[in-house]
Design a protein around this motif. Structure first.
Motif, mmCIF file in Angstrom:
data_model
loop_
_atom_site.group_PDB
_atom_site.id
_atom_site.type_symbol
_atom_site.label_atom_id
_atom_site.label_comp_id
_atom_site.label_asym_id
_atom_site.label_seq_id
_atom_site.Cartn_x
_atom_site.Cartn_y
_atom_site.Cartn_z
ATOM 1 N N UNK A 11 -27.081 -97.430 -0.623
ATOM 2 C CA UNK A 11 -28.044 -96.368 -0.327
ATOM 3 C C UNK A 11 -28.799 -96.844 0.907
ATOM 4 N N UNK A 12 -28.598 -96.170 2.015
ATOM 5 C CA UNK A 12 -29.137 -96.740 3.254
ATOM 6 C C UNK A 12 -29.700 -95.696 4.199
ATOM 7 N N UNK A 13 -30.730 -96.114 4.889
ATOM 8 C CA UNK A 13 -31.299 -95.393 6.015
ATOM 9 C C UNK A 13 -32.284 -96.361 6.640
ATOM 10 N N UNK A 14 -32.117 -96.608 7.950
ATOM 11 C CA UNK A 14 -32.988 -97.600 8.588
ATOM 12 C C UNK A 14 -34.437 -97.124 8.640
ATOM 13 N N UNK A 15 -34.639 -95.842 8.443
ATOM 14 C CA UNK A 15 -36.001 -95.319 8.461
ATOM 15 C C UNK A 15 -36.670 -95.609 7.112
ATOM 16 N N UNK A 16 -37.944 -95.976 7.170
ATOM 17 C CA UNK A 16 -38.666 -96.295 5.936
ATOM 18 C C UNK A 16 -39.171 -95.045 5.227
ATOM 19 N N UNK A 17 -39.333 -95.162 3.936
ATOM 20 C CA UNK A 17 -39.986 -94.123 3.141
ATOM 21 C C UNK A 17 -39.265 -92.798 3.043
ATOM 22 N N UNK A 18 -37.950 -92.805 3.160
ATOM 23 C CA UNK A 18 -37.193 -91.536 3.117
ATOM 24 C C UNK A 18 -36.649 -91.229 1.712
ATOM 25 N N UNK A 19 -36.913 -92.126 0.753
ATOM 26 C CA UNK A 19 -36.451 -91.869 -0.615
ATOM 27 C C UNK A 19 -35.227 -92.687 -1.017
ATOM 28 N N UNK A 20 -34.978 -93.812 -0.318
ATOM 29 C CA UNK A 20 -33.812 -94.660 -0.675
ATOM 30 C C UNK A 20 -33.942 -95.207 -2.097
ATOM 31 N N UNK A 21 -35.083 -95.832 -2.367
ATOM 32 C CA UNK A 21 -35.243 -96.487 -3.668
ATOM 33 C C UNK A 21 -35.266 -95.464 -4.798
ATOM 34 N N UNK A 22 -35.965 -94.349 -4.570
ATOM 35 C CA UNK A 22 -35.983 -93.294 -5.597
ATOM 36 C C UNK A 22 -34.555 -92.822 -5.859
ATOM 37 N N UNK A 162 -33.812 -87.475 13.455
ATOM 38 C CA UNK A 162 -33.514 -88.202 14.683
ATOM 39 C C UNK A 162 -32.947 -89.602 14.351
ATOM 40 N N UNK A 163 -33.542 -90.244 13.361
ATOM 41 C CA UNK A 163 -33.106 -91.606 12.990
ATOM 42 C C UNK A 163 -31.693 -91.630 12.403
ATOM 43 N N UNK A 164 -31.234 -90.480 11.922
ATOM 44 C CA UNK A 164 -29.904 -90.419 11.315
ATOM 45 C C UNK A 164 -28.812 -90.819 12.323
ATOM 46 N N UNK A 165 -29.005 -90.419 13.567
ATOM 47 C CA UNK A 165 -28.042 -90.758 14.622
ATOM 48 C C UNK A 165 -27.910 -92.268 14.769
ATOM 49 N N UNK A 166 -29.038 -92.970 14.727
ATOM 50 C CA UNK A 166 -29.010 -94.441 14.864
ATOM 51 C C UNK A 166 -28.238 -95.061 13.697
ATOM 52 N N UNK A 167 -28.486 -94.527 12.515
ATOM 53 C CA UNK A 167 -27.790 -95.067 11.336
ATOM 54 C C UNK A 167 -26.275 -94.862 11.459
ATOM 55 N N UNK A 168 -25.888 -93.686 11.902
ATOM 56 C CA UNK A 168 -24.454 -93.420 12.047
ATOM 57 C C UNK A 168 -23.837 -94.354 13.087
ATOM 58 N N UNK A 169 -24.582 -94.625 14.178
ATOM 59 C CA UNK A 169 -24.075 -95.561 15.199
ATOM 60 C C UNK A 169 -23.927 -96.959 14.601
ATOM 61 N N UNK A 170 -24.908 -97.366 13.822
ATOM 62 C CA UNK A 170 -24.840 -98.689 13.176
ATOM 63 C C UNK A 170 -23.610 -98.775 12.280
#
Ligand code: ATP
Ligand code: MG
Length: 261
Positions: A11-22, A162-170
């Motif tokens: 479960x990943x997203x480099x952006x904080x507080x988007x609901x990963x842990x939930x 916007x941060x989703x693009x960075x995650x996909x590149x990673x």
């Protein structure tokens, strides 16, 4: 006889507080209600998944830090905690995990530590769900290297989009350099609020963007205070506030996941 092997989900997203842990704890909980055996691996030094599953850690307990920093000296099985719920286990995290990255920096095979650790226990589960920290660190790379697939919670907010693009590149880089079979299996819109134009607009963008549209789940996780309240008392919302929107949404995400798989 075929040996069962867990599906390993990051479960990943480099952006904080988007609901990963939930997502990690409630998807895991919802899957157990579908009769599955699930292990949650908390790979975030903030250890919010550990807290959210009601596991109180102390300094004597084996945790993910011990496994990652010296896989040969520890056994994964010794770090597995049973939670209060049938079919739901946890490898807890600890603040010490933040130091693991520095300790491992020059070590060979450092990005495959978690993969090694999980290979000992994966036949005991249907799913292993790994929560990640909000940064691209060696810890997240370990999760990607151990995973079969990535599920991406995306807050329905412009910054998160916007941060989703960075995650996909990673993830593309990870696929090129260490794990060609790693796939992104879904994007799940979170913190959705139908009353706001911003939230509706981002959902629309997710469903129309060429890069994302086939991956976006029909189910969304709506803004719902029961989600935060239940993690605060160490219980997944699907177990303790079964009639809340939060519980309904995570159940819907789990059944859509099982259908799409
Ligand atoms: N749909 C939701 N509605 C309301 N609150 C939510 C929702 N999803 C998560 N929360 C709450 O919002 C806060 C942030 O969510 P969460 O911890 O899941 O995000 P995260 O991406 O794991 O954060 P971090 O990047 O810091 O690890 C938590 O208090 C959580 O309980
Ligand atoms: Mg988190």
């Amino acid at each position: 006889m075929t040996i069962k092997k867990a599906r390993k989900i990051a479960i990943a997203n480099e952006k904080g507080g988007v609901g990963k842990t939930a997502m990690a704890i409630n998807l895991a909980a919802a899957l157990t209600l579908e009769g599955k055996n699930v292990l949650v691996v908390d790979m975030d030094p903030q250890h919010n998944a550990t807290i959210g599953l009601g596991v109180a850690i102390n300094d004597e307990m084996e945790n993910i830090y011990h496994l990652i920093s010296d896989p040969r000296a520890s056994h994964a099985q010794d770090s597995v905690c049973r939670t209060k719920w049938k079919g739901l286990d946890l490898i807890p995290s600890h603040m010490d995990l933040s130091g693991a990255e520095i300790e491992m920096v020059d070590e060979e095979g450092r990005e495959n530590r978690l993969k090694e650790v999980l290979s000992d226990i994966e036949d005991a589960y249907d799913f292993i769900i790994m929560d990640t920290p909000p940064s691209l660190s060696l810890l997240t790379i370990n999760v990607f290297s151990a995973a079969d697939e990535v599920l991406v919670p995306c807050q329905t907010h412009p910054y998160a989009f916007k941060a989703l693009g960075d995650l996909f590149d990673t993830i593309s880089e990870v696929q090129e350099e260490i794990h060609p079979e790693l796939k992104i299996s879904g994007i799940i819109p979170t913190f959705f609020d139908r009353r706001t134009r911003v939230s509706r607009g981002i959902l629309e963008k997710l469903h129309t963007d060429q890069r994302y549209k086939d991956l976006v789940f029909e189910s969304t996780v709506r803004v719902n205070s029961a989600i935060a309240e239940s993690s605060d008392i160490g219980k997944p919302v699907v177990f303790c506030r079964t009639r809340s929107y939060g519980a309904q949404d995570f159940m819907a995400v789990a059944s859509e996941y099982l259908r799409r798989k």
